[in-house]
Design an enzyme around this catalytic site. Sequence first.
Site, mmCIF file in Angstrom:
data_model
loop_
_atom_site.group_PDB
_atom_site.id
_atom_site.type_symbol
_atom_site.label_atom_id
_atom_site.label_comp_id
_atom_site.label_asym_id
_atom_site.label_seq_id
_atom_site.Cartn_x
_atom_site.Cartn_y
_atom_site.Cartn_z
ATOM 1 N N ASP A 9 20.760 54.961 73.761
ATOM 2 C CA ASP A 9 20.157 56.097 74.459
ATOM 3 C C ASP A 9 20.986 57.346 74.151
ATOM 4 O O ASP A 9 22.196 57.356 74.360
ATOM 5 C CB ASP A 9 20.135 55.820 75.968
ATOM 6 C CG ASP A 9 19.333 56.863 76.738
ATOM 7 O OD1 ASP A 9 18.355 56.484 77.399
ATOM 8 O OD2 ASP A 9 19.687 58.055 76.674
ATOM 9 N N ASP A 105 14.288 59.268 72.535
ATOM 10 C CA ASP A 105 15.752 59.188 72.445
ATOM 11 C C ASP A 105 16.318 57.817 72.772
ATOM 12 O O ASP A 105 17.513 57.671 72.977
ATOM 13 C CB ASP A 105 16.397 60.261 73.337
ATOM 14 C CG ASP A 105 16.694 59.778 74.739
ATOM 15 O OD1 ASP A 105 15.848 59.065 75.305
ATOM 16 O OD2 ASP A 105 17.779 60.108 75.252
ATOM 17 N N GLU A 106 15.463 56.801 72.786
ATOM 18 C CA GLU A 106 15.901 55.520 73.342
ATOM 19 C C GLU A 106 15.209 54.374 72.607
ATOM 20 O O GLU A 106 14.012 54.437 72.354
ATOM 21 C CB GLU A 106 15.454 55.556 74.792
ATOM 22 C CG GLU A 106 15.945 54.532 75.699
ATOM 23 C CD GLU A 106 15.184 54.650 77.034
ATOM 24 O OE1 GLU A 106 15.335 53.742 77.823
ATOM 25 O OE2 GLU A 106 14.440 55.610 77.256
HETATM 26 N N1 DCP Z 1 12.827 64.093 79.726
HETATM 27 C C1 DCP Z 1 11.843 64.907 80.282
HETATM 28 N N2 DCP Z 1 11.508 64.802 81.621
HETATM 29 C C2 DCP Z 1 12.137 63.884 82.394
HETATM 30 C C3 DCP Z 1 13.131 63.042 81.852
HETATM 31 C C4 DCP Z 1 13.460 63.180 80.503
HETATM 32 O O1 DCP Z 1 11.262 65.734 79.586
HETATM 33 N N3 DCP Z 1 11.801 63.777 83.688
HETATM 34 C C5 DCP Z 1 13.179 64.251 78.301
HETATM 35 C C6 DCP Z 1 14.368 65.146 78.135
HETATM 36 C C7 DCP Z 1 15.507 64.227 77.804
HETATM 37 C C8 DCP Z 1 14.811 63.078 77.112
HETATM 38 O O2 DCP Z 1 13.504 63.008 77.699
HETATM 39 O O3 DCP Z 1 16.464 64.852 76.985
HETATM 40 C C9 DCP Z 1 15.546 61.765 77.255
HETATM 41 O O4 DCP Z 1 15.595 61.361 78.603
HETATM 42 P P1 DCP Z 1 16.858 60.653 79.231
HETATM 43 O O5 DCP Z 1 16.443 60.115 80.549
HETATM 44 O O6 DCP Z 1 17.478 59.703 78.248
HETATM 45 O O7 DCP Z 1 17.875 61.856 79.536
HETATM 46 P P2 DCP Z 1 18.892 62.574 78.569
HETATM 47 O O8 DCP Z 1 18.929 61.977 77.218
HETATM 48 O O9 DCP Z 1 18.590 64.032 78.602
HETATM 49 O O10 DCP Z 1 20.271 62.381 79.313
HETATM 50 P P3 DCP Z 1 21.182 61.041 79.430
HETATM 51 O O11 DCP Z 1 22.481 61.401 78.790
HETATM 52 O O12 DCP Z 1 21.319 60.782 80.873
HETATM 53 O O13 DCP Z 1 20.452 59.955 78.682
HETATM 54 MG MG MG Z 2 19.095 59.921 76.961
#
Ligand code: DCP
Ligand code: MG
Length: 368
Positions: A9, A105-106
């Site tokens: 992730d 991203d995952e």
């Molecule tokens: N995303 C979004 N709306 C949300 C959650 C996430 O648009 N409610 C998008 C933005 C994030 C991406 O999806 O960058 C990936 O989600 P993640 O939950 O993996 O969050 P991040 O990668 O941003 O942070 P982390 O370091 O906690 O994984």
């Molecule tokens: Mg993420």
Amino acid sequence: MHRKIIHIDMDAFYASIEQRDHPEYRGKPIAVGGSPEGRGGVVATASYEARKFGVRSAMPSKKALELCPEMIFVWPRFDVYKEVSGQIREIFSRYTDLIEPLSLDEAFLDVSADKQGIGSAIDIATAIRAAIRAELNLTASAGISINKFLAKIASDMNKPDGQTFIGPSRVEAFMETLPVEKFFGVGKVTAAKMHALGLFTGADLKRREEAELIRHFGKAGHFYYQIARGIDDRPVQPDRELKSLAAEDTFPVDLTTLEEMAPELERLAAVVTDRLLRNEMKGRTVTVKIKYADFKQITRSRSLPQATDDPTTVLQTAVELLVSSGLDNKRIRLLGISISNFTVDSPTSANGDGSPPDRSGNQLDLFS
Ligand code: DCP
Ligand code: MG
């Protein structure tokens, strides 16, 4: 023989890309998403600098600005995020052919075959994260274990830029201390029900008979029984195609009037259309699922003339379907909305790179 599963992730995915591409944002609190002035602006994600202020994904931008007055708001560039997503997938493919993307991203990787002969799953995860850092200037976190459930939980334990290994000998002890809230598919309502039954951790679940869990939780009871023992045989599925996106909710108290149901449908419509939007997908068919107090369940569907990702259109259709199902003297314990019959904006697929789109929130996947 145990499988070797890695869950990768990316860290603060959209925000990290913006900080990479705009040096002036580095080390600063930034929020990617709608601006605080715009109607309905919400934060898609925030940089780790911004998270220190309590800013989180899906938070209204206005609230984010209150928590962190020096916040920099950045408009999302989905094309760039998709391109990066394709690049990380290319890196994964050097280490395994079994890749199941969950969102941009995952992804889950089954590295049991050890394509490069590296020797251990821990070293493979380290190599993948090093390649992502060296080639893309971004960081990722990884969870390594014997199944998807544990790998996914593990990837969150050492974030950002870290990895966690839950080896076979640790699985049992790990599951025993895990709070039930962390179990996949357990939302607020199920958690409350578990607590009322005296179930707080994996150890509590493990003490119950399978039949009892099935009596209380239906098909999910079987899953809880298995997972409390660290067993999750779901394979990493490289090209499973997404057929529908759904959101549903069980209510603490049965609903009886349209006035009570409409706000719930509005929320569900917002959740599913948000997922459509995030994947740049649109769907033509709206389905409403209704479960009554006596557990009888029906679904009602309608196909629209045009594919949509519009929350108002979805809500309106859902309300009409609900009303036409007949509400007189009905007590409803669960409502759900799903969208299917997708058309995809980009010519190849939702992610623009031939990969399947986000299904991380698709709860229906689990028990089907
Ligand atoms: N995303 C979004 N709306 C949300 C959650 C996430 O648009 N409610 C998008 C933005 C994030 C991406 O999806 O960058 C990936 O989600 P993640 O939950 O993996 O969050 P991040 O990668 O941003 O942070 P982390 O370091 O906690 O994984
Ligand atoms: Mg993420």
